[in-house]
Each structure stands twice: as structure tokens, then as C-alpha cells.
Design a protein around this motif. Sequence first.
Motif, PDB file in Angstrom:
ATOM      1  N   UNK A   1       0.826  -1.215   0.000  1.00  0.00           N
ATOM      2  CA  UNK A   1       0.000   0.000   0.000  1.00  0.00           C
ATOM      3  C   UNK A   1       0.856   1.259   0.000  1.00  0.00           C
ATOM      4  N   UNK A   2       0.432   2.231  -0.774  1.00  0.00           N
ATOM      5  CA  UNK A   2       1.147   3.513  -0.846  1.00  0.00           C
ATOM      6  C   UNK A   2       0.239   4.605  -0.330  1.00  0.00           C
TER       7      UNK A   2
ATOM      8  N   UNK B   1       6.509   2.662  -2.043  1.00  0.00           N
ATOM      9  CA  UNK B   1       6.530   3.040  -3.456  1.00  0.00           C
ATOM     10  C   UNK B   1       7.855   2.656  -4.111  1.00  0.00           C
ATOM     11  N   UNK B   2       8.971   2.809  -3.400  1.00  0.00           N
ATOM     12  CA  UNK B   2      10.276   2.420  -3.941  1.00  0.00           C
ATOM     13  C   UNK B   2      10.353   0.912  -4.172  1.00  0.00           C
ATOM     14  N   UNK B   3       9.817   0.147  -3.227  1.00  0.00           N
ATOM     15  CA  UNK B   3       9.835  -1.310  -3.351  1.00  0.00           C
ATOM     16  C   UNK B   3       8.923  -1.750  -4.492  1.00  0.00           C
TER      17      UNK B   3
END
Length: 67
Positions: free
Chosen positions: A11-12, A57-59
Motif C-alpha cells: 500500500x502507498x 513506493x520504492x519497493x
Amino acid sequence: MPALTNSAELPEPGFIRLAALVNVVPISKASIWRLSKIGRFPAPVKLSANCTAWRNSDINNWIRERQ
């Protein structure tokens, strides 16, 4: 590196700690740190003096790049 089989996204916005991250990506804790250090894995974020995490979000982006 093994293929990524987890198609569910994190989840972002949000953060994930190392203990949970190893259940999302098929690499060890040591490899996560090593790859982060050389720029082949997202860099962690220091949330406090005793808390380090990665941005979801980076992952998610890192996983998408490898699918």
C-alpha cells in the motif's frame, strides 16, 4: 537473483521494515543491505534513531522493473 512471484503491491504511501520486507522480496536481509549500499536496491529511510524502513513506493517500483 530469483524471480519475483509476489504480484501484490504494498500500500502507498507507507513504509516497510526489514523483517517484513524479506517476505515480499526473495532475497536475504544481508543481500538487501548489500544491494542498497551499491545502489541496486532502494535506499532505506531513517525514520528515527532506532527505526529504519523502506518506502513502499520504492519497493513496488523495484519489483515492477524486474517483472
